[in-house]
Design a protein around this motif. Structure first.
Motif, PDB file in Angstrom:
ATOM      1  N   GLU A  10      -2.244 -59.474  42.590  1.00 47.73           N
ATOM      2  CA  GLU A  10      -3.696 -59.674  42.651  1.00 47.73           C
ATOM      3  C   GLU A  10      -4.028 -61.110  43.053  1.00 47.73           C
ATOM      4  O   GLU A  10      -4.964 -61.364  43.802  1.00 47.73           O
ATOM      5  N   LYS A  11      -3.233 -62.046  42.548  1.00 47.42           N
ATOM      6  CA  LYS A  11      -3.457 -63.458  42.874  1.00 47.42           C
ATOM      7  C   LYS A  11      -3.176 -63.732  44.345  1.00 47.42           C
ATOM      8  O   LYS A  11      -3.812 -64.582  44.966  1.00 47.42           O
ATOM      9  N   ALA A  12      -2.222 -63.000  44.930  1.00 47.13           N
ATOM     10  CA  ALA A  12      -1.848 -63.211  46.326  1.00 47.13           C
ATOM     11  C   ALA A  12      -2.952 -62.782  47.291  1.00 47.13           C
ATOM     12  O   ALA A  12      -2.988 -63.246  48.431  1.00 47.13           O
ATOM     13  N   ARG A  13      -3.815 -61.902  46.833  1.00 50.21           N
ATOM     14  CA  ARG A  13      -4.926 -61.488  47.679  1.00 50.21           C
ATOM     15  C   ARG A  13      -5.851 -62.671  47.945  1.00 50.21           C
ATOM     16  O   ARG A  13      -5.874 -63.645  47.208  1.00 50.21           O
ATOM     17  N   GLN A  14      -6.621 -62.582  48.982  1.00 53.95           N
ATOM     18  CA  GLN A  14      -7.514 -63.676  49.391  1.00 53.95           C
ATOM     19  C   GLN A  14      -8.478 -64.050  48.273  1.00 53.95           C
ATOM     20  O   GLN A  14      -8.682 -65.204  47.969  1.00 53.95           O
ATOM     21  N   ASP A  15      -9.077 -63.053  47.662  1.00 54.15           N
ATOM     22  CA  ASP A  15     -10.069 -63.323  46.624  1.00 54.15           C
ATOM     23  C   ASP A  15      -9.513 -63.037  45.230  1.00 54.15           C
ATOM     24  O   ASP A  15     -10.266 -62.763  44.303  1.00 54.15           O
ATOM     25  N   GLY A  16      -8.189 -63.088  45.074  1.00 54.28           N
ATOM     26  CA  GLY A  16      -7.546 -62.779  43.801  1.00 54.28           C
ATOM     27  C   GLY A  16      -7.968 -63.756  42.713  1.00 54.28           C
ATOM     28  O   GLY A  16      -8.050 -64.968  42.921  1.00 54.28           O
ATOM     29  N   VAL A  18      -7.072 -64.753  38.790  1.00 59.66           N
ATOM     30  CA  VAL A  18      -6.128 -64.591  37.696  1.00 59.66           C
ATOM     31  C   VAL A  18      -6.870 -64.259  36.405  1.00 59.66           C
ATOM     32  O   VAL A  18      -6.450 -63.403  35.626  1.00 59.66           O
ATOM     33  N   LYS A  19      -7.984 -64.910  36.178  1.00 62.89           N
ATOM     34  CA  LYS A  19      -8.741 -64.686  34.943  1.00 62.89           C
ATOM     35  C   LYS A  19      -9.167 -63.224  34.841  1.00 62.89           C
ATOM     36  O   LYS A  19      -8.987 -62.586  33.796  1.00 62.89           O
ATOM     37  N   HIS A  20      -9.712 -62.685  35.914  1.00 65.57           N
ATOM     38  CA  HIS A  20     -10.166 -61.299  35.908  1.00 65.57           C
ATOM     39  C   HIS A  20      -8.990 -60.333  35.720  1.00 65.57           C
ATOM     40  O   HIS A  20      -9.091 -59.366  34.958  1.00 65.57           O
ATOM     41  N   SER A  21      -7.869 -60.596  36.384  1.00 65.30           N
ATOM     42  CA  SER A  21      -6.687 -59.733  36.266  1.00 65.30           C
ATOM     43  C   SER A  21      -6.141 -59.746  34.841  1.00 65.30           C
ATOM     44  O   SER A  21      -5.776 -58.704  34.300  1.00 65.30           O
ATOM     45  N   CYS A  22      -6.093 -60.920  34.237  1.00 65.32           N
ATOM     46  CA  CYS A  22      -5.579 -61.024  32.869  1.00 65.32           C
ATOM     47  C   CYS A  22      -6.501 -60.315  31.883  1.00 65.32           C
ATOM     48  O   CYS A  22      -6.033 -59.659  30.949  1.00 65.32           O
ATOM     49  N   GLU A  23      -7.788 -60.441  32.080  1.00 64.74           N
ATOM     50  CA  GLU A  23      -8.729 -59.743  31.207  1.00 64.74           C
ATOM     51  C   GLU A  23      -8.596 -58.233  31.368  1.00 64.74           C
ATOM     52  O   GLU A  23      -8.633 -57.479  30.391  1.00 64.74           O
ATOM     53  N   LEU A  24      -8.438 -57.793  32.593  1.00 61.69           N
ATOM     54  CA  LEU A  24      -8.325 -56.364  32.872  1.00 61.69           C
ATOM     55  C   LEU A  24      -7.064 -55.770  32.238  1.00 61.69           C
ATOM     56  O   LEU A  24      -7.093 -54.664  31.698  1.00 61.69           O
ATOM     57  N   LEU A  25      -5.973 -56.516  32.281  1.00 63.13           N
ATOM     58  CA  LEU A  25      -4.698 -56.043  31.740  1.00 63.13           C
ATOM     59  C   LEU A  25      -4.478 -56.467  30.285  1.00 63.13           C
ATOM     60  O   LEU A  25      -3.404 -56.212  29.723  1.00 63.13           O
TER      61      LEU A  25
END
Length: 116
Positions: A10-16, A18-25
Motif C-alpha cells: 500500500e505504501k508503494a502506491r503513489q498515494d499510499g 501508512v497511517k490509513h493502512s495500519c488503522e485498517l489492519l
C-alpha cells in the motif's frame, strides 16, 4: 498472519498512506516501523547457517551425499535437526544426492547359461 507486506504494498502506491493502512489492519504504526528496521530473527539466522553448512557438506562430498548422509554429518558435528525440518532446508537449497548407476546386463534368450 503477517500484515506488514500488505502495508508495504500500500505504501508503494503513489498515494499510499501508512497511517490509513495500519488503522485498517489494526496494527500500530510503531510496530510496523519496528518490523521494517528489525534484522533477521534468531530462527532465520539459524536456518541460513544450517543451509550454508548443508551446501558446504554437499560440495565437499562432490554432490554424492544425499539428505540422510548430510543430516548424519551435521549430527556428528553436534547439530541435530528433525528430518522434516532438515528436508525443508535441503529442498530450499535445491540439492540432491547422486544416484548409483547400475550396469545393465543383456541376457541371451537362447542360451540357458546366461539366464542364471
Amino acid at each position: 498472519m503477517n500484515v506488514y507486506p500488505f502495508i508495504e504494498a500500500e505504501k508503494a502506491r503513489q498515494d499510499g498512506n501508512v497511517k490509513h493502512s495500519c488503522e485498517l489492519l489494526e496494527v500500530s504504526r510503531s510496530a510496523y516501523y519496528q518490523h521494517r528496521t528489525a534484522g533477521l530473527s534468531r530462527r532465520e539466522r539459524d536456518d541460513a547457517d544450517l543451509t550454508a553448512q548443508t551446501v558446504d557438506i554437499h560440495a565437499v562430498s562432490a554432490g554424492t551425499y544425499g539428505a540422510p548422509r548430510v543430516r548424519a554429518e551435521l549430527a556428528a558435528q553436534g547439530r541435530r535437526h528433525s528430518r522434516p525440518d532438515f528436508g525443508t532446508r535441503w529442498q530450499a537449497a535445491k540439492r540432491c544426492g547422486s544416484r548409483p548407476t547400475f550396469r545393465i546386463r543383456s541376457r541371451c534368450r537362447l542360451c540357458r547359461i546366461c539366464a542364471r
